[in-house]
Design an enzyme around this catalytic site. Structure first.
Site, PDB file in Angstrom:
ATOM      1  N   GLN A 108     -47.979  58.370 -20.660  1.00 17.35           N
ATOM      2  CA  GLN A 108     -48.124  56.910 -20.197  1.00 17.35           C
ATOM      3  C   GLN A 108     -47.978  56.190 -19.026  1.00 17.35           C
ATOM      4  O   GLN A 108     -46.202  55.780 -18.952  1.00 17.35           O
ATOM      5  CB  GLN A 108     -48.454  56.109 -21.638  1.00 17.35           C
ATOM      6  CG  GLN A 108     -48.090  53.894 -21.425  1.00 17.35           C
ATOM      7  CD  GLN A 108     -47.721  53.572 -22.148  1.00 17.35           C
ATOM      8  OE1 GLN A 108     -45.952  53.081 -22.541  1.00 17.35           O
ATOM      9  NE2 GLN A 108     -48.839  52.542 -23.029  1.00 17.35           N
ATOM     10  N   GLY A 109     -48.819  56.143 -17.744  1.00 19.32           N
ATOM     11  CA  GLY A 109     -48.104  55.741 -16.786  1.00 19.32           C
ATOM     12  C   GLY A 109     -48.032  54.247 -16.657  1.00 19.32           C
ATOM     13  O   GLY A 109     -49.575  53.583 -15.920  1.00 19.32           O
TER      14      GLY A 109
ATOM     15  N   SER B 260     -42.488  58.354 -20.512  1.00 25.12           N
ATOM     16  CA  SER B 260     -42.057  59.658 -21.879  1.00 25.12           C
ATOM     17  C   SER B 260     -42.914  60.719 -21.363  1.00 25.12           C
ATOM     18  O   SER B 260     -43.970  60.727 -21.113  1.00 25.12           O
ATOM     19  CB  SER B 260     -42.403  58.323 -23.050  1.00 25.12           C
ATOM     20  OG  SER B 260     -41.511  57.291 -23.076  1.00 25.12           O
TER      21      SER B 260
ATOM     22  N   GLU C  28     -50.776  51.162 -29.766  1.00 20.92           N
ATOM     23  CA  GLU C  28     -49.294  51.188 -29.509  1.00 20.92           C
ATOM     24  C   GLU C  28     -48.411  50.488 -30.619  1.00 20.92           C
ATOM     25  O   GLU C  28     -47.300  50.689 -31.119  1.00 20.92           O
ATOM     26  CB  GLU C  28     -48.508  51.643 -28.235  1.00 20.92           C
ATOM     27  CG  GLU C  28     -47.345  51.726 -27.913  1.00 20.92           C
ATOM     28  CD  GLU C  28     -47.063  51.831 -26.204  1.00 20.92           C
ATOM     29  OE1 GLU C  28     -47.777  51.789 -26.038  1.00 20.92           O
ATOM     30  OE2 GLU C  28     -46.410  52.105 -25.921  1.00 20.92           O
TER      31      GLU C  28
ATOM     32  N   SER D 290     -45.432  50.894 -17.116  1.00 18.72           N
ATOM     33  CA  SER D 290     -44.154  50.713 -16.050  1.00 18.72           C
ATOM     34  C   SER D 290     -44.270  50.905 -14.545  1.00 18.72           C
ATOM     35  O   SER D 290     -43.723  51.740 -14.371  1.00 18.72           O
ATOM     36  CB  SER D 290     -42.960  50.258 -17.407  1.00 18.72           C
ATOM     37  OG  SER D 290     -43.306  50.262 -18.863  1.00 18.72           O
TER      38      SER D 290
HETATM   39  C1  LIG Z   1     -38.134  54.491 -24.558  1.00 19.04           C
HETATM   40  C2  LIG Z   1     -38.747  54.094 -24.628  1.00 19.04           C
HETATM   41  C3  LIG Z   1     -39.893  54.553 -23.482  1.00 19.04           C
HETATM   42  C4  LIG Z   1     -40.532  53.603 -22.687  1.00 19.04           C
HETATM   43  N1  LIG Z   1     -41.973  54.547 -21.868  1.00 19.04           N
HETATM   44  C5  LIG Z   1     -42.843  54.390 -21.677  1.00 19.04           C
HETATM   45  C6  LIG Z   1     -43.431  54.726 -21.332  1.00 19.04           C
HETATM   46  O1  LIG Z   1     -43.850  56.001 -21.943  1.00 19.04           O
HETATM   47  N2  LIG Z   1     -44.865  54.475 -19.889  1.00 19.04           N
HETATM   48  C7  LIG Z   1     -43.913  53.288 -19.494  1.00 19.04           C
HETATM   49  O2  LIG Z   1     -45.598  53.175 -18.867  1.00 19.04           O
HETATM   50  N3  LIG Z   1     -43.061  52.675 -19.896  1.00 19.04           N
HETATM   51  C8  LIG Z   1     -42.153  53.212 -21.102  1.00 19.04           C
HETATM   52  N4  LIG Z   1     -41.366  51.986 -21.540  1.00 19.04           N
HETATM   53  C9  LIG Z   1     -40.573  50.917 -20.593  1.00 19.04           C
HETATM   54  C10 LIG Z   1     -41.046  49.728 -21.071  1.00 19.04           C
HETATM   55  O3  LIG Z   1     -42.751  49.474 -21.504  1.00 19.04           O
HETATM   56  C11 LIG Z   1     -40.685  48.689 -20.955  1.00 19.04           C
HETATM   57  O4  LIG Z   1     -39.112  49.022 -21.038  1.00 19.04           O
HETATM   58  C12 LIG Z   1     -40.477  47.305 -21.885  1.00 19.04           C
HETATM   59  O5  LIG Z   1     -42.107  46.777 -20.774  1.00 19.04           O
HETATM   60  C13 LIG Z   1     -39.726  46.084 -20.974  1.00 19.04           C
HETATM   61  O6  LIG Z   1     -39.467  45.999 -19.985  1.00 19.04           O
HETATM   62  P1  LIG Z   1     -38.653  46.487 -18.170  1.00 19.04           P
HETATM   63  O7  LIG Z   1     -37.921  47.530 -18.605  1.00 19.04           O
HETATM   64  O8  LIG Z   1     -39.368  46.509 -17.416  1.00 19.04           O
HETATM   65  O9  LIG Z   1     -37.580  44.868 -18.711  1.00 19.04           O
HETATM   66  P2  LIG Z   1     -37.532  43.571 -18.626  1.00 19.04           P
HETATM   67  O10 LIG Z   1     -39.229  42.733 -17.577  1.00 19.04           O
HETATM   68  O11 LIG Z   1     -37.294  43.520 -17.267  1.00 19.04           O
HETATM   69  O12 LIG Z   1     -37.586  42.083 -19.346  1.00 19.04           O
HETATM   70  C14 LIG Z   1     -35.653  42.496 -19.049  1.00 19.04           C
HETATM   71  C15 LIG Z   1     -35.499  41.624 -20.379  1.00 19.04           C
HETATM   72  O13 LIG Z   1     -36.006  39.905 -20.127  1.00 19.04           O
HETATM   73  C16 LIG Z   1     -37.086  39.354 -21.776  1.00 19.04           C
HETATM   74  N5  LIG Z   1     -37.695  39.401 -20.495  1.00 19.04           N
HETATM   75  C17 LIG Z   1     -38.694  39.513 -20.160  1.00 19.04           C
HETATM   76  N6  LIG Z   1     -39.359  38.438 -19.926  1.00 19.04           N
HETATM   77  C18 LIG Z   1     -39.305  37.632 -20.725  1.00 19.04           C
HETATM   78  C19 LIG Z   1     -40.137  36.936 -21.298  1.00 19.04           C
HETATM   79  N7  LIG Z   1     -41.604  36.007 -20.430  1.00 19.04           N
HETATM   80  N8  LIG Z   1     -39.912  35.571 -22.083  1.00 19.04           N
HETATM   81  C20 LIG Z   1     -38.371  36.139 -22.956  1.00 19.04           C
HETATM   82  N9  LIG Z   1     -37.902  36.857 -22.595  1.00 19.04           N
HETATM   83  C21 LIG Z   1     -38.464  37.815 -21.717  1.00 19.04           C
HETATM   84  C22 LIG Z   1     -36.682  40.821 -22.027  1.00 19.04           C
HETATM   85  O14 LIG Z   1     -36.879  40.876 -23.259  1.00 19.04           O
HETATM   86  C23 LIG Z   1     -36.314  42.323 -21.612  1.00 19.04           C
HETATM   87  O15 LIG Z   1     -35.213  41.583 -22.855  1.00 19.04           O
HETATM   88  C24 LIG Z   1     -40.537  53.097 -21.783  1.00 19.04           C
HETATM   89  C25 LIG Z   1     -39.173  52.113 -23.224  1.00 19.04           C
HETATM   90  C26 LIG Z   1     -38.265  52.619 -23.610  1.00 19.04           C
HETATM   91  C27 LIG Z   1     -36.808  52.418 -24.372  1.00 19.04           C
END
Ligand SMILES: Cc1cc2nc3c(=O)[nH]c(=O)nc-3n(C[C@H](O)[C@H](O)[C@H](O)COP(=O)(O)OP(=O)(O)OC[C@H]3O[C@@H](n4cnc5c(N)ncnc54)[C@H](O)[C@@H]3O)c2cc1C
Length: 378
Positions: free
Chosen positions: A128-129, A163, A246, A131
């Site tokens: 999945q691409g 992932s 998902e 993020s």
């Molecule tokens: C095990 C794992 C597998 C993954 N696999 C994939 C994958 O295959 N493909 C893919 O595309 N992505 C994948 N991801 C990415 C995942 O979707 C993102 O990590 C997730 O959406 C959070 O984005 P971020 O890490 O950029 O955190 P951020 O968006 O930077 O968030 C940081 C913090 O701020 C909080 N926050 C942000 N905005 C708000 C808001 N509006 N209100 C309240 N709180 C807020 C969040 O809850 C978090 O605590 C994976 C992540 C994990 C942990």
């Protein structure tokens, strides 16, 4: 949904039990958790066995290689598989649990025939691409750009936390096709073959020592325009279909697995306070299983799971973390001992409240779309 099993469903369950017992007997040992090519071979081999026996895609339409069964049979399949301890989707999770279902709902007949049966047979592994470095919770801010050039899109940008990118054949890729439109209106959903020139996968090492995700660098990658799913610039709607699978149905087997662990812990715990804690988690999992039935039957009726998926994802991920905390405390194992399987799993479950949208984001969705509260200002 009535979950008392009919005579036909009981027959399905008994035949499945027999098949699982026979096939478990000659299952090879699980490969090392750091060896991703071996894990791919192990997971896709099991998927192939399921396919050959008619148990792959229990609820997928038979036209697409599935069994075309009822939601009840799908739940029976998940329960029996988890109880038998057979391999679950593994590296096939994106293809089986959300890319495939998205293609069933949104793909063209050509896309469906190119991918669906192949996913079910274990011949195609997907990643999945979505993020990006600047687009996680606020996914619609994504900047990976796709420019139409004749019969192709030329894609430039980068993706993060992809992932299983290293072992994937295809990627569900979100790109920006109209940079001038409001951010939710200029996105498209593309099928990216991972062997195209210009794609670099850089593994990212996690705290567990595994490289289960990667960074995907896309440098002038020419993706055939026929790989567009849905209409150009309508990708945000298609993305929500993917995310609803998902969040709504992808984790259901994990509930059964958690219930099995509750049963095992109950045998170990004598302290009344800890038993009380375990009973609360057990009750929460029972409630979640009821929600699973509701979500699965809703998906069956409408084709796509509803917003109940966010309620499920939030509650399940938090219950799972409480369970592994309790397990860690009771068994006296150190949560930081990565040489110990329980310690590794405990660390691994920390990711559940981040992956597929963080708990905060699920709470925002529930507040706005279920409870009708005003939008968050963030
Ligand atoms: C095990 C794992 C597998 C993954 N696999 C994939 C994958 O295959 N493909 C893919 O595309 N992505 C994948 N991801 C990415 C995942 O979707 C993102 O990590 C997730 O959406 C959070 O984005 P971020 O890490 O950029 O955190 P951020 O968006 O930077 O968030 C940081 C913090 O701020 C909080 N926050 C942000 N905005 C708000 C808001 N509006 N209100 C309240 N709180 C807020 C969040 O809850 C978090 O605590 C994976 C992540 C994990 C942990």
């Amino acid at each position: 949904m009535d979950l008392r099993l009919t005579p036909d469903e009981l027959r399905f369950r008994d035949e499945l039990r027999d098949w699982l017992a026979k096939n478990l007997a000659d299952l090879p040992p699980e490969p090392d958790h750091l060896d991703w090519p071996a894990r791919r071979a192990y997971d896709t081999d099991w998927q192939r066995r399921l396919f050959d026996a008619g148990y792959a895609g229990v609820n997928w339409p038979s036209d697409f290689g599935g069994r075309g069964s009822s939601p009840t049979e799908q739940l029976v399949f998940l329960e029996e598989s988890a109880r038998a301890g057979v391999p679950y989707v593994g590296v096939n999770f994106v293809g089986l649990l959300h890319a495939g279902p998205t293609l069933i709902a949104e793909g063209t007949p050509e896309q469906q025939s190119r991918h669906l049966a192949q996913i079910l047979r274990g011949d195609q592994v997907w990643c999945q691409g979505f993020s990006e470095p600047g687009a996680g919770s606020d996914l619609a801010s994504l900047r990976t750009r796709a420019v139409r050039d004749g019969d192709h899109y030329v894609v430039n940008g980068s993706k993060l936390w992809t992932s299983h990118a290293e072992v994937a054949d295809y990627c569900e890729l979100l790109v920006r096709t109209d940079p001038d439109a409001p951010k939710h209106k200029g996105i498209s959903w593309l099928i990216l073959p991972m062997d195209l020139p210009g794609i670099t996968v850089r593994p990212l090492r996690t705290v567990l020592g595994t490289a289960e995700f990667g960074e995907l660098i896309l440098d002038n990658v020419r993706v055939p325009a026929e790989n567009l799913v849905g209409k150009e610039n309508d990708g945000w709607r298609v993305t929500n279909v993917t995310l609803s699978f998902e969040r709504g149905t992808a984790f259901v087997a994990d509930v059964v697995e958690s219930q099995r662990e509750v049963g095992e812990l109950a045998k170990l715990i004598t302290d009344p306070v800890a038993r009380n804690e375990l009973a609360h988690i057990a009750a929460q999992l029972e409630g979640l299983w009821a929600l699973v039935k509701r979500n699965v039957s809703e998906a069956e009726r409408t084709g796509v799971p509803g917003v109940g998926g966010s309620v499920f994802k939030l509650q399940y991920s938090e219950a799972r973390q409480k369970l592994s905390d309790l397990g860690g405390r009771v068994s006296g194992r150190s949560a930081l001992s990565m040489s110990d399987r329980a310690g590794r799993e405990r660390l691994q479950w920390l990711n559940l409240t981040i992956a597929a949208g963080t708990s905060q984001i699920q709470r925002n969705i529930i507040a706005e779309r279920v409870l009708g509260l005003p939008r968050s200002r963030a």
